[in-house]
Scaffold this motif. Structure first.
Motif, short mmCIF file in Angstrom:
data_model
loop_
_atom_site.label_atom_id
_atom_site.label_comp_id
_atom_site.label_asym_id
_atom_site.label_seq_id
_atom_site.Cartn_x
_atom_site.Cartn_y
_atom_site.Cartn_z
N ARG A 238 19.13 52.40 105.53
CA ARG A 238 19.15 51.80 106.86
C ARG A 238 20.60 51.56 107.26
O ARG A 238 21.50 51.79 106.47
CB ARG A 238 18.28 50.52 106.96
CG ARG A 238 18.13 49.69 105.73
CD ARG A 238 19.39 49.02 105.25
NE ARG A 238 20.08 48.31 106.30
CZ ARG A 238 21.36 47.99 106.28
NH1 ARG A 238 22.11 48.33 105.25
NH2 ARG A 238 21.92 47.34 107.28
N ALA B 78 22.95 51.98 111.07
CA ALA B 78 23.05 53.07 112.04
C ALA B 78 23.77 54.33 111.50
O ALA B 78 23.20 55.43 111.55
CB ALA B 78 23.73 52.55 113.31
N PRO B 79 25.00 54.21 110.99
CA PRO B 79 25.65 55.45 110.53
C PRO B 79 24.93 56.09 109.35
O PRO B 79 24.82 57.32 109.27
CB PRO B 79 27.06 54.99 110.13
CG PRO B 79 27.27 53.71 110.90
CD PRO B 79 25.92 53.06 110.93
N CYS C 207 23.32 40.55 109.21
CA CYS C 207 22.75 41.81 108.73
C CYS C 207 23.70 42.45 107.71
O CYS C 207 24.43 41.74 107.02
CB CYS C 207 22.47 42.77 109.89
SG CYS C 207 21.41 44.17 109.44
N ALA D 201 26.93 47.48 114.98
CA ALA D 201 26.15 47.78 116.19
C ALA D 201 25.26 48.98 115.94
O ALA D 201 25.59 49.86 115.12
CB ALA D 201 27.09 48.09 117.35
N ASP D 202 24.14 49.00 116.64
CA ASP D 202 23.23 50.14 116.57
C ASP D 202 23.32 51.04 117.80
O ASP D 202 23.05 52.23 117.74
CB ASP D 202 21.79 49.68 116.37
CG ASP D 202 21.62 49.15 114.96
OD1 ASP D 202 21.91 47.97 114.73
OD2 ASP D 202 21.27 49.95 114.08
N ASN E 97 22.09 45.22 118.27
CA ASN E 97 22.32 45.07 116.82
C ASN E 97 21.14 44.27 116.28
O ASN E 97 20.24 43.85 117.02
CB ASN E 97 23.67 44.38 116.56
CG ASN E 97 24.06 44.46 115.08
OD1 ASN E 97 24.02 45.54 114.48
ND2 ASN E 97 24.41 43.33 114.49
N LYS E 98 21.16 44.03 114.99
CA LYS E 98 20.05 43.35 114.31
C LYS E 98 19.62 42.08 115.03
O LYS E 98 20.46 41.30 115.49
CB LYS E 98 20.51 43.05 112.87
CG LYS E 98 19.52 42.34 111.98
CD LYS E 98 18.18 43.01 111.91
CE LYS E 98 18.23 44.47 111.55
NZ LYS E 98 16.96 45.19 111.85
N PHE F 294 15.73 44.50 116.67
CA PHE F 294 17.07 44.40 117.25
C PHE F 294 17.03 43.52 118.50
O PHE F 294 15.97 43.29 119.07
CB PHE F 294 17.59 45.79 117.63
CG PHE F 294 17.64 46.72 116.44
CD1 PHE F 294 18.71 46.70 115.56
CD2 PHE F 294 16.59 47.60 116.17
CE1 PHE F 294 18.75 47.51 114.44
CE2 PHE F 294 16.62 48.43 115.06
CZ PHE F 294 17.70 48.38 114.18
#
Ligand code: MRU
Length: 343
Positions: free
Chosen positions: A46, A48-49, A156, A235-236, A246-247, A313
């Motif tokens: 898990r 984002a990147p 997170c 950040a997502d 984000n979370k 999120f």
């Protein structure tokens, strides 16, 4: 870091199973793209990147297995696997960004099917190694924001576990620490999946950085006691105007930071910026199984049958964000102008 979040091997992709941390360090051995997609969906991997890297590896892996297919069938199978990856998680844009990069290679018409496998593998590995480099640059750009002796709150996990390595928000901390700055990190537990308590704490314990874990509802009180000098999160997806997904819980922290006059920083690669969405209103927010809220590791914590809400999120409005730290440097307000300039 002694661990690898994800690793490409010739016959498999090894993924550190984050659902088992911190109790167990166990790797999932994925021998097909479906099991990589499943690892993303179930949050074995898990952040984002990291999910972008995993999807790219999954696509390359599947393509290499399907090289024997006639061109039309190969094309169909490629589209199918991209689609499968796309459906795993909706919020982090890095996933879609990585899939598009892989599609870009596929669409280079000059490539024949035989060469395609090699090129796709190369691209997935490039996405992986670039991500580590990018995170190091984020760290370099952000480290001067950290003051000696400060208390830093994070939410997170935006560290090596959430990326190909090193991390974004935690990368900034690693870079500052390596330079000799000394500070204390407060780690939000991050209900319901406990990425802070389980993952950030596990990751930071492998360094000498001192940490204290908090339950999410303690942040305001700590701020009022002047224990926190800055907040830094990952950040997502960042919209054109700087609104940042984000979370869940990040938005609340940003509001608290504003009230207490504490700078609130977001650290993210440029691949997290999505200029196709105008504001946070257009960012799709993943809703996960309510069992993550009503149960804790399989045990019910609420009366049977109660309703629960489980958005994974939230969106922090740009007005609450002090600076966005990227590999291209520090992005200040007005975000709607400066984000575009950097891309
Ligand atoms: O649901 P998760 O654990 O994938 O959420 C992760 C986060 O919200 C991270 O803060 C974000 O992806 C940034 S990771 C560098």
């Amino acid at each position: 870091m002694k661990f690898k979040t994800i690793e490409w091997k010739n016959d498999c992709v090894r993924i550190l199973d984050q659902r088992r941390l911190p109790q167990e360090v166990r790797y999932l051995v994925c021998r097909d793209a479906s099991s990589i997609a499943q690892a993303i969906r179930t949050m074995a991997i898990r952040g984002a990147p990291a999910i972008g890297v995993a999807a790219a590896m999954g696509i390359a892996f599947a393509a290499k297995k399907n090289l024997f297919l006639p061109p039309q069938a190969f094309l169909k199978s490629f589209e199918k696997i991209c689609d499968k990856m796309r459906k795993t998680r909706p919020t982090a844009v890095n996933l879609f960004w990585a899939i598009n990069r892989m599609k870009g290679i596929f669409n280079e018409s000059s490539l024949d099917v035989k060469k395609m496998g090699v090129r796709l593998e190369k691209e997935a590995l490039k996405i992986y190694s670039e991500d580590i480099e990018i995170n190091r640059k984020i760290g370099e750009h952000g480290k001067d924001l950290i003051k000696n002796g400060s208390g830093i709150l994070t939410h997170c996990n935006a560290g090596a576990l959430a990326t190909a390595g090193y991390g974004t928000a935690l990368g900034v901390l690693y870079a500052a620490w390596a330079e000799g700055k000394r500070f204390h990190v407060y780690v939000d537990e991050t209900r319901p999946m406990l990425q802070g308590a389980r993952l950030t704490a596990w990751e930071l314990r492998q360094t000498k950085i001192p940490i204290t874990v908090l339950t999410d509802n303690m942040a305001g009180w700590l701020m009022s006691q002047q224990k926190i000098n800055m907040v830094i999160v990952g950040a997502d997806r960042i919209a054109r105007n700087g609104d940042t997904a984000n979370k869940i819980g990040t938005y609340g922290l940003a509001v608290l930071s504003k009230y207490h006059h504490i700078p609130f920083y977001v650290a993210a690669p440029m691949s997290t910026i999505d200029l196709t969405v105008a504001s946070g209103r257009d960012i799709p927010i993943e809703e996960r199984d309510i069992k993550e809220v009503t149960h804790f590791r399989g045990y019910p914590v609420t009366p049977k049958g109660v309703k629960a809400y489980n958005p994974a999120f939230d969106v922090t409005p740009y007005s609450l964000i002090h600076t966005i730290i990227t590999e291209k440097g520090l992005i200040r307000k007005p975000f709607h102008k400066n984000l575009k300039k950097c891309l």
